[in-house]
Design a protein around this motif. Structure first.
Motif, mmCIF file in Angstrom:
data_model
loop_
_atom_site.group_PDB
_atom_site.id
_atom_site.type_symbol
_atom_site.label_atom_id
_atom_site.label_comp_id
_atom_site.label_asym_id
_atom_site.label_seq_id
_atom_site.Cartn_x
_atom_site.Cartn_y
_atom_site.Cartn_z
ATOM 1 N N GLN A 104 0.825 -1.200 0.000
ATOM 2 C CA GLN A 104 0.000 0.000 0.000
ATOM 3 C C GLN A 104 0.866 1.259 0.000
ATOM 4 O O GLN A 104 1.935 1.291 0.605
ATOM 5 N N SER A 105 0.380 2.305 -0.653
ATOM 6 C CA SER A 105 1.117 3.571 -0.649
ATOM 7 C C SER A 105 1.003 4.273 0.695
ATOM 8 O O SER A 105 1.878 5.043 1.081
ATOM 9 N N PRO B 37 0.522 2.614 4.086
ATOM 10 C CA PRO B 37 0.337 1.346 4.798
ATOM 11 C C PRO B 37 0.161 1.464 6.307
ATOM 12 O O PRO B 37 -0.027 0.446 6.977
ATOM 13 N N ASP C 54 -2.212 -0.676 8.631
ATOM 14 C CA ASP C 54 -2.787 -1.679 7.735
ATOM 15 C C ASP C 54 -3.039 -2.976 8.512
ATOM 16 O O ASP C 54 -2.110 -3.667 8.916
ATOM 17 N N ASN D 52 6.045 0.450 4.464
ATOM 18 C CA ASN D 52 5.813 -0.966 4.194
ATOM 19 C C ASN D 52 6.848 -1.778 4.959
ATOM 20 O O ASN D 52 8.036 -1.475 4.948
ATOM 21 N N SER E 248 4.475 7.544 1.140
ATOM 22 C CA SER E 248 3.295 7.712 1.994
ATOM 23 C C SER E 248 2.881 9.171 2.107
ATOM 24 O O SER E 248 1.789 9.478 2.578
#
Length: 441
Positions: free
Chosen positions: A143-144, A146, A149, A183, A297
């Motif tokens: 995910q850009s 994250p 998450d 990430n 992010s």
């Protein structure tokens, strides 16, 4: 009376003790001692050759002895046969002034003369990475944005659970675990305590995370900036000073909830932050995190200017609640003892000289920094931070000029090795030299 480690070993079925210390670079050094020999070690210490670690010694120096602190004992939750002990270093019957734990205890003693005891908590961020350190371990963590998450967090549930269960068993009172902004990055929080206890736990936490990650077939790193496109590993510290059960930083009548004592303490940190960066951001890789461009992010979550604010994460110091503040400068490579010692030394400077930190800034510093050109900046690289440490008279006096010179000597030698090494491409955002020398920090 000191606790009898031999008796504790029999009661708790400990077969071996790790008698440990950290050197200037924060590297954890130990000897594994059978319980049958712990009486001798408790009295006289385990012997080490100081030159073999990152301490400024020669092969001709006397043996260095690590005398364990029984109050620091931690029985490894994942291997109950072993007890871990933090130690203070002695040579020729005297404390080694350059021992980081001894340095912290000296600062604690100075602060106690003002009838103050610093309590602190740390937020230790880390990555779970591939064996060779070239990528994050979870290929599905893409995910850009994250942070938090749930799916990526739960894919690491077994490891996170074991670490958290261990902290619960040890009485640290952990209260939350999350996937962080990068990430492959995680953070686990536990209660604050007296700063020496926090430093000991900080050392053990890093050892525990790495050990349990390996047990689960993974690798953990606290390296400040292992990946150029991802947020780096911070190590934010929450600080308050107490007199017994009274929080001397608390003033509910103040707009931000801080007392005059807290503001003066903060003033010392603002004044000395650029020099303390040599302790708080002690590696070449640290300066990939400070002043870094936005990550995928959207934010680096690291400061570049020296400023403070209320509940606003874009400044070096955040006041998230009454009676404490959060220092967001430190990164994952900081020596746990020098981190706490540096905070106290700067705070004492503020208290002794009644330093005013100035007015807080209530702006988005990431976007509005150009509107404050006169704000002091953090160093751009390790060389600059070492120069500022060298010229800071207060810190030299607080730690001892010999201690500071030793630290400067060792860090400067590391910097020289990096600059003279032609086998690694220095044009890369994160060089292979940095990975080799910082992944295991």
């Amino acid at each position: 009376m000191s606790k009898n480690l031999s008796k504790i070993a029999k009661q708790q079925k400990i077969k071996y003790f790790l008698i440990s210390f950290v050197d200037f670079f924060g590297v954890l050094r130990s000897k594994l001692v059978p319980a049958r020999a712990i009486d001798e070690m408790q009295e006289n210490g385990a012997g080490f050759a100081g030159f073999a670690t990152w301490l400024d010694m020669t092969p001709a120096d006397s043996d260095m002895f690590a005398i364990p602190d029984p109050d620091s004992l931690i029985q490894l939750p994942w291997n109950k046969e072993i007890g871990w002990l933090a130690s203070d270093l002695y040579m020729d019957g005297k404390p080694v002034k350059a021992s980081p734990r001894v340095i912290l205890k000296e600062q604690i003693k100075k602060l106690s003369k003002k009838k103050l005891n610093m309590k602190s908590g740390v937020e230790c961020e880390y990555f779970l990475i591939s064996e060779d350190g070239s990528s994050i371990a979870d290929t599905r963590d893409i995910q850009s944005k994250p942070c938090y998450d749930q799916s990526a967090l739960m894919r690491r549930y077994e490891l996170i659970k074991e670490i958290c269960d261990s902290m619960i068993e040890l009485g640290w009172n952990p209260y939350q675990n999350d996937h962080e902004d990068a990430n492959g990055q995680f953070e686990m929080n536990w209660d604050y305590s007296d700063c020496l206890v926090t430093a000991d736990r900080h050392v053990f936490f890093k050892f525990m995370v790495k050990s349990l990650a390996e047990k689960h077939g993974l690798r953990a790193t606290f390296m400040p900036k292992p990946f150029s496109n991802l947020t780096g590993n911070g190590c934010h510290a929450h600080v308050s000073c107490w007199d017994g059960k009274k929080n001397k930083f608390l003033d509910k009548s103040d707009k931000l909830g801080l007392s005059k004592t807290a503001y003066n303490f903060l003033g010392g940190l603002i004044k000395n932050a650029d020099s303390l960066s040599a302790f708080f951001n002690p590696t070449i890789n640290s300066y990939r995190r400070i002043n870094a461009p936005p990550t995928k992010s959207g934010a680096t979550w690291s400061p570049s200017s020296i400023s403070y604010t209320g509940n606003n994460r874009t400044h070096m110091v955040r006041i998230p609640d009454q009676g404490r503040f959060e220092l967001r400068l430190m990164d994952g490579s900081a020596n746990p003892y020098l981190l706490q010692a540096g905070v106290i030394a700067a705070g004492l400077d503020g208290l002794n000289n009644k330093i005013d930190p100035g007015e807080p800034l209530h702006c988005n510093m990431y976007e509005d920094h150009a509107n404050y050109p006169d704000l002091p900046k953090l160093p751009n690289d390790l060389s600059e931070s070492l120069d500022r440490l060298k010229s800071n008279k207060m810190i030299n006096e607080a730690f001892g000029i010999d201690v500071i010179n030793s630290y400067l000597k060792l860090r400067s030698a590391e910097l020289k090795e990096f600059n003279n090494n032609e086998s690694f491409d220095k044009t890369k955002p994160v060089t292979e030299w940095e990975r080799r020398n910082t992944l295991d920090c």
